[in-house]
Motif scaffolding. Structure first.
Motif, mmCIF file in Angstrom:
data_model
loop_
_atom_site.group_PDB
_atom_site.id
_atom_site.type_symbol
_atom_site.label_atom_id
_atom_site.label_comp_id
_atom_site.label_asym_id
_atom_site.label_seq_id
_atom_site.Cartn_x
_atom_site.Cartn_y
_atom_site.Cartn_z
ATOM 1 N N VAL A 215 0.836 -1.201 0.000
ATOM 2 C CA VAL A 215 0.000 0.000 0.000
ATOM 3 C C VAL A 215 0.872 1.252 0.000
ATOM 4 O O VAL A 215 0.654 2.184 -0.800
ATOM 5 C CB VAL A 215 -0.952 0.010 1.216
ATOM 6 N N VAL A 216 1.884 1.287 0.865
ATOM 7 C CA VAL A 216 2.776 2.451 0.941
ATOM 8 C C VAL A 216 3.524 2.632 -0.378
ATOM 9 O O VAL A 216 3.657 3.760 -0.888
ATOM 10 C CB VAL A 216 3.768 2.293 2.108
ATOM 11 N N SER A 217 4.021 1.525 -0.948
ATOM 12 C CA SER A 217 4.747 1.604 -2.226
ATOM 13 C C SER A 217 3.863 2.178 -3.323
ATOM 14 O O SER A 217 4.292 3.063 -4.090
ATOM 15 C CB SER A 217 5.245 0.209 -2.639
ATOM 16 N N TYR A 218 2.611 1.729 -3.396
ATOM 17 C CA TYR A 218 1.727 2.182 -4.467
ATOM 18 C C TYR A 218 1.208 3.598 -4.225
ATOM 19 O O TYR A 218 0.882 4.306 -5.184
ATOM 20 C CB TYR A 218 0.585 1.192 -4.674
ATOM 21 N N ILE A 219 1.127 4.018 -2.987
ATOM 22 C CA ILE A 219 0.794 5.420 -2.726
ATOM 23 C C ILE A 219 1.884 6.324 -3.297
ATOM 24 O O ILE A 219 1.598 7.333 -3.953
ATOM 25 C CB ILE A 219 0.617 5.665 -1.209
ATOM 26 N N GLN A 220 3.147 5.919 -3.064
ATOM 27 C CA GLN A 220 4.264 6.688 -3.626
ATOM 28 C C GLN A 220 4.281 6.611 -5.151
ATOM 29 O O GLN A 220 4.555 7.598 -5.832
ATOM 30 C CB GLN A 220 5.594 6.150 -3.060
ATOM 31 N N ILE A 221 3.965 5.441 -5.686
ATOM 32 C CA ILE A 221 3.927 5.274 -7.141
ATOM 33 C C ILE A 221 2.845 6.158 -7.748
ATOM 34 O O ILE A 221 3.084 6.868 -8.750
ATOM 35 C CB ILE A 221 3.694 3.786 -7.499
ATOM 36 N N LEU A 222 1.650 6.125 -7.174
ATOM 37 C CA LEU A 222 0.542 6.933 -7.691
ATOM 38 C C LEU A 222 0.845 8.424 -7.578
ATOM 39 O O LEU A 222 0.498 9.210 -8.477
ATOM 40 C CB LEU A 222 -0.753 6.597 -6.950
ATOM 41 N N HIS A 223 1.497 8.806 -6.493
ATOM 42 C CA HIS A 223 1.894 10.213 -6.334
ATOM 43 C C HIS A 223 2.842 10.630 -7.458
ATOM 44 O O HIS A 223 2.709 11.733 -8.022
ATOM 45 C CB HIS A 223 2.565 10.400 -4.970
ATOM 46 N N THR A 224 3.782 9.741 -7.799
ATOM 47 C CA THR A 224 4.731 10.027 -8.892
ATOM 48 C C THR A 224 4.015 10.044 -10.232
ATOM 49 O O THR A 224 4.293 10.889 -11.095
ATOM 50 C CB THR A 224 5.852 8.966 -8.906
ATOM 51 N N LYS A 236 -1.651 5.017 -18.931
ATOM 52 C CA LYS A 236 -1.187 3.642 -19.100
ATOM 53 C C LYS A 236 -0.636 3.080 -17.793
ATOM 54 O O LYS A 236 -0.971 1.965 -17.384
ATOM 55 C CB LYS A 236 -0.106 3.594 -20.194
ATOM 56 N N THR A 237 0.226 3.851 -17.140
ATOM 57 C CA THR A 237 0.826 3.386 -15.891
ATOM 58 C C THR A 237 -0.219 3.246 -14.801
ATOM 59 O O THR A 237 -0.222 2.280 -14.041
ATOM 60 C CB THR A 237 1.926 4.373 -15.424
ATOM 61 N N PHE A 238 -1.153 4.213 -14.731
ATOM 62 C CA PHE A 238 -2.201 4.151 -13.710
ATOM 63 C C PHE A 238 -3.110 2.950 -13.943
ATOM 64 O O PHE A 238 -3.534 2.286 -12.992
ATOM 65 C CB PHE A 238 -3.021 5.439 -13.726
ATOM 66 N N SER A 239 -3.426 2.647 -15.203
ATOM 67 C CA SER A 239 -4.296 1.517 -15.523
ATOM 68 C C SER A 239 -3.672 0.206 -15.068
ATOM 69 O O SER A 239 -4.334 -0.639 -14.457
ATOM 70 C CB SER A 239 -4.567 1.483 -17.031
ATOM 71 N N THR A 240 -2.361 0.041 -15.361
ATOM 72 C CA THR A 240 -1.674 -1.186 -14.953
ATOM 73 C C THR A 240 -1.609 -1.307 -13.439
ATOM 74 O O THR A 240 -1.881 -2.371 -12.870
ATOM 75 C CB THR A 240 -0.243 -1.204 -15.538
ATOM 76 N N CYS A 241 -1.277 -0.209 -12.761
ATOM 77 C CA CYS A 241 -1.156 -0.226 -11.300
ATOM 78 C C CYS A 241 -2.497 -0.500 -10.631
ATOM 79 O O CYS A 241 -2.571 -1.253 -9.658
ATOM 80 C CB CYS A 241 -0.590 1.105 -10.799
ATOM 81 N N SER A 242 -3.557 0.125 -11.140
ATOM 82 C CA SER A 242 -4.873 -0.058 -10.523
ATOM 83 C C SER A 242 -5.348 -1.502 -10.668
ATOM 84 O O SER A 242 -5.944 -2.064 -9.739
ATOM 85 C CB SER A 242 -5.892 0.908 -11.143
ATOM 86 N N SER A 243 -5.088 -2.122 -11.831
ATOM 87 C CA SER A 243 -5.475 -3.521 -12.023
ATOM 88 C C SER A 243 -4.707 -4.433 -11.077
ATOM 89 O O SER A 243 -5.266 -5.351 -10.469
ATOM 90 C CB SER A 243 -5.218 -3.949 -13.473
ATOM 91 N N HIS A 244 -3.401 -4.178 -10.964
ATOM 92 C CA HIS A 244 -2.555 -4.970 -10.063
ATOM 93 C C HIS A 244 -3.022 -4.816 -8.625
ATOM 94 O O HIS A 244 -3.131 -5.797 -7.875
ATOM 95 C CB HIS A 244 -1.103 -4.520 -10.206
#
Length: 312
Positions: A215-224, A236-244
């Motif tokens: 959760v912490v890793s993806y919060i930082q990823i989404l912020h970036t 594209k990146t948000f779509s892949t991350c949200s599915s994962h």
């Protein structure tokens, strides 16, 4: 003390998955199709990431490990479940039950740790791309993967020893469809309070902690991602991350946390069956779809593999 208390359980009996005999055949076909899709999808990912040199990177190294884990994870429980659909005596020996629980726990704990390592890999790739190749070297990837497996081996061994050194003197009926910690604890004929506390501690350490790290890793990823200037790359990146996130956090970790950390008063055999299906079938089936159909590099590698196979 009654003679019932002297009875030693030598095998366990699985209760039918459904109380309606007429739908057993339909359930068998459905579970078989799901299991075959898991085998085909994860085997394809394992083969492609092994033979295609373009996919010899840290992300695909972890993905190859995950696919191997998923195959073993489902094969530990689902074939026995399929056999039980077709037979009247839905049993498993004491040793067979111990073996199934050990392998299932080993692979489940290893997967929890590996998914956290994969999230960290994506965090470094997206949030610190300039230092990514240095931070996620092959040595680092190997150590993270080996540590995941080692933790699984040791923790599962300890859990299995604790569970199967308890006395079981009847009844011997297990619900849901495989040998798992909590259903087995309910069958022990001694007080299992200490074992339950140990189970909760292990669940917190190896399910909840990796879950929070992801959760912490993806919060930082989404912020970036939201700071990216290009809208196309952002989508594209948000779509892949949200599915994962949807599969990993809700299907795998979410169902696992509810199963192993909910209060004993809220334990229900029927809901436990559905939760067990979520992390034993649904999550392993969805992962290949997310990592292959939504991944351009994987699709290109699959085309190259098919082309080479046809030209041979």
């Amino acid at each position: 003390m009654t003679s019932w208390n002297h009875t030693v359980v030598t095998y366990f009996q699985f209760l039918p998955f459904s109380s309606i005999p007429e739908i057993q055949g339909s359930l068998f076909c459905l579970v078989l199709l799901m299991y075959l899709s898991i085998l085909v999808g994860n085997t394809l990912i394992f083969v492609i990431t092994t033979v295609d040199a373009a996919l010899h990177s840290s992300m695909y190294f972890f993905l190859k490990n995950l696919s191997f884990l998923e195959i073993g994870y489902t094969t530990t429980t689902i074939p026995k479940m399929l056999v039980n659909f077709l037979t009247r005596r839905k049993g498993i020996s004491f040793l067979g039950c111990a073996t199934q629980m050990y392998v299932f726990s080993l692979l489940g704990i290893a997967e929890c740790c590996l998914l956290a390592a994969m999230a960290y890999d994506r965090y470094e790739a997206i949030c610190h791309p300039l230092h990514y190749s240095t931070t996620m070297s092959w040595n680092t990837c190997f150590l993270l993967s080996a540590a995941s497996w080692l933790v699984g081996v040791l923790v599962a061994l300890g859990q299995t020893v604790l569970i199967f050194t308890l006395p079981y003197c009847g009844p011997n009926q297990i619900n849901p469809f495989f040998c798992d910690l909590l259903p087995l604890l309910k069958l022990a004929c001694v007080d299992t309070y200490k074992n339950e506390i140990t189970t909760y501690i292990i669940a917190v350490l190896f399910i909840t902690v990796p879950f929070l790290l992801i959760v912490v890793s993806y919060i930082q990823i989404l912020h970036t991602i939201f700071k990216m200037p290009a809208a196309g790359g952002k989508r594209k990146t948000f779509s892949t991350c949200s599915s994962h996130l949807a599969v990993v956090l809700f299907l795998f970790y979410g169902s696992g946390i509810v199963t192993y950390l909910r209060p004993k008063a809220f334990y229900s055999s029927s809901s436990n069956k559905l939760l067990s299906l979520s992390y034993t079938l649904m999550s392993p089936m969805m992962n290949p779809l997310i990592y292959s159909l939504r991944n351009k590099e994987m699709k290109q590698a699959l085309k190259r593999l098919i082309t080479r196979s046809i030209n041979m």
